[in-house]
Structure formats: structure tokens, C-alpha cells
Scaffold this motif. Sequence first.
Motif, short mmCIF file in Angstrom:
data_model
loop_
_atom_site.label_atom_id
_atom_site.label_comp_id
_atom_site.label_asym_id
_atom_site.label_seq_id
_atom_site.Cartn_x
_atom_site.Cartn_y
_atom_site.Cartn_z
N ALA A 233 0.83 -1.20 0.00
CA ALA A 233 0.00 0.00 0.00
C ALA A 233 0.87 1.25 0.00
CB ALA A 233 -0.92 0.01 1.22
N LYS A 235 2.22 4.77 1.11
CA LYS A 235 2.30 5.37 2.44
C LYS A 235 1.43 6.62 2.51
CE LYS A 235 6.77 7.13 0.90
NZ LYS A 235 8.20 6.87 0.95
N LYS A 236 0.92 6.90 3.71
CA LYS A 236 -0.01 8.01 3.89
C LYS A 236 0.68 9.36 3.81
CE LYS A 236 -3.10 5.21 6.76
NZ LYS A 236 -3.71 5.03 8.11
N VAL A 237 1.94 9.42 4.20
CA VAL A 237 2.71 10.67 4.16
C VAL A 237 3.92 10.44 3.26
CG1 VAL A 237 3.99 12.39 5.47
CG2 VAL A 237 1.97 11.30 6.49
N TYR A 303 6.22 5.62 10.25
CA TYR A 303 5.98 4.80 9.06
C TYR A 303 5.84 3.32 9.40
CZ TYR A 303 7.01 8.74 5.95
OH TYR A 303 6.98 9.93 5.27
N GLU A 305 4.64 -0.27 10.86
CA GLU A 305 3.42 -1.02 11.16
C GLU A 305 3.79 -2.07 12.21
OE1 GLU A 305 0.48 -0.33 10.20
OE2 GLU A 305 0.93 1.14 8.61
#
Length: 361
Positions: A233, A235-237, A303, A305
Amino acid sequence: MSVRWVMPVPGYLDSSVFLFLFPLLECPLTFSRVDVARSLLGDCEYRPVDVFEAWAPVNIALCKYWGKRDAALNLPVNDSLSVALPDKGTRTRVTRLQGESKDIVFLNDQPVSEADGFYQKVVAHLNLFRLDRGDRFRIDTVNNIATAAGLASSASGFAALTRATAGVQGFNLDGKALSILARVGSGSACRSVFDGFVRWHKGEAVDGMDSCAAPLSQVWPGLRLGVLTLTGAAKKVGSREGMARTVETTPLYSAWPAQAEADIAILEQAIVDRDFELLGVTAEHNAMTMHATMIASWPPLLYWEPESVAVMQKVWQLRKDGVPVYLTMDAGPNVKLLFESPVEDSIRQVFPDVEVVKLFP
């Protein structure tokens, strides 16, 4: 005259430099990406071809690039050092279009909308090579690693795009010029222009013409890198936003440039001596230091998980059990393992899904 102020990074430029520069504000200080491209391409002979295809490898940094002294030109605060993954990266084909008013972009065989940020970044990079010509192109780019997941796909992507676009325009460029142009697209891409161990020299010039990568001559046939893709996926940032947040909000960042410069000297000596323990310790500590500055930023930037932490704990247990293995992580949750060929079976037993990359012939 327009002047772009470059934010001073703690520990990088002191006030005396700015006092020295202040009287010079009547002189042009603004350098754009277009200026860089014109400087490198303006005198090149234009020998266009219909199609050109190029490959560029992913590179994994052993000493990280984190923080910019100039965001527009992707000029780094510190030198960095990486190793290329010869069979992991990006293949890009640039095809010249006739009678089209817009560029067409495909990523992993899927069309990319003009509203997509990826499309806009690709077109902005193509613009550097047009030099006011009306050239239009179709871009077909394929990554064989996860995109925007901390596996350096942007580095291989912009390096491949730079090589392919220069090729389709018939520009005969050396490695330094290709590295500078790739850096303008994505900082770490300057290292993906080369194979093997590569050092990105941060440079000092305001226009960034001395900020480029160069390969090291050493090879290490027994060195292995294990890729643990915990998530594909995005990354959000993104890294660009993450760097800016870290530089602007955490006091821990002031120590980073000096730490990185010290680490890179140690890593280069470890490579010369093939001292794996020194290489592994330094690379892992460098990665953990970088992530510590991120976590200490505000809002906190994490970052990792849960699966990332679980891998770390397994690596540390392996070392306690006598297996020499180290880890590194970029801006993302996925983990890379560093080890040598004699312990590959032990690594596979603990990490059955690991993808082992032989870094040198």
C-alpha cells in the motif's frame, strides 16, 4: 527580481553566511529546475528518435538522505550512500507522439489520469527535456516492486524516465548530467542512475550543479539484501512532506547532518575492508536515527506497522543467537535485511517470504 529564500537547516548554515549574502540580493539568486535543464541540455545536439526504452535499479540507502536545503531543486542537507538492487526497479519506454496535444502516461499497464499527481510529476519532468519544443510523448513505466511503499520506486522511476527521455531526444549525456537531471525529479533518483555502491555528494553550489551521485569502485560478491514487503500500500505521508515536517518541527534534527556525515565515512571504509559487522551496525543505526527524528516530529511521523516491529525483534533475536544480520528501513513500513551468503539459509528459515537479492555478480 524574485528571490527564493531557502530555509536554513539547523547546523547547516550559520547566520554569518546569511549576513554575507544579504548585500548580494540585487544579484539573481533564484535557480529553477528549468535553469538546471537549460544549463545541461541547451548545447546538446537534438537527434530525436521515435522510441527509447531504459531501465534503472532501485537503490537502498545505507546512509540515508533525509532533509533538504532547497526543496525546489531537491538539494540535500547531507551526503548519502546506497547500493543498487540489480534486478529490482523500473523499466520505462518513451514513445514520440504525432498529432497529440497532451502526453499520455501508463503506470504498470494502467492509464494514469491527468488529474493524478503521478501524471503531473511525470509531465513536469518531461517539460525539462522539451526545451520549448512541442514534443508530446507516451510514457509506459513498469515497476517490479511496490510503488510508493518505502521501496524507492520513485528513485528508479525518475532515473529510468530521465534516461529514456534523454534517449528519445537524442541527447548524449554523461552520468553526472543524468544524475543531476534525475535528482531534480526525485532526490534519490540521482543514485539510481548507477549500479553498485553509490555516493550522492550533497554539493555546496546554490544552483545544485555539484549535487550529484557517483559510483564507488568496490564490489562485494557475498553481500545479500533481503526484501520483506510487508505491505504494497502507498504510504499516507510522502517522503517530501515527511522531510519537511521533520526539519521544521523536531529539535532532534539538528544532530542529523553531522551523524550522517560520520556514518558515511565509516560505511565507505567498511566497504573497502569488507567489514560486514561494521557495515551492518552503521547502516542499521543510521536508519534508526533517521526514524527517531521522524517520530519526534509533530504531528509524530511513524511509518512503521506492527509487522515492521515484529521483524525488527526477530532480527535482533537472530543476532543474539549468533546470526550476523542487520536491517534498514526507508520512509515506509517495509524492511530490508543485510547479511552475507553463508547465513542465507538461516535467514530464510526465520523469514520464509523474504526475497533475497544478490547485489553483485
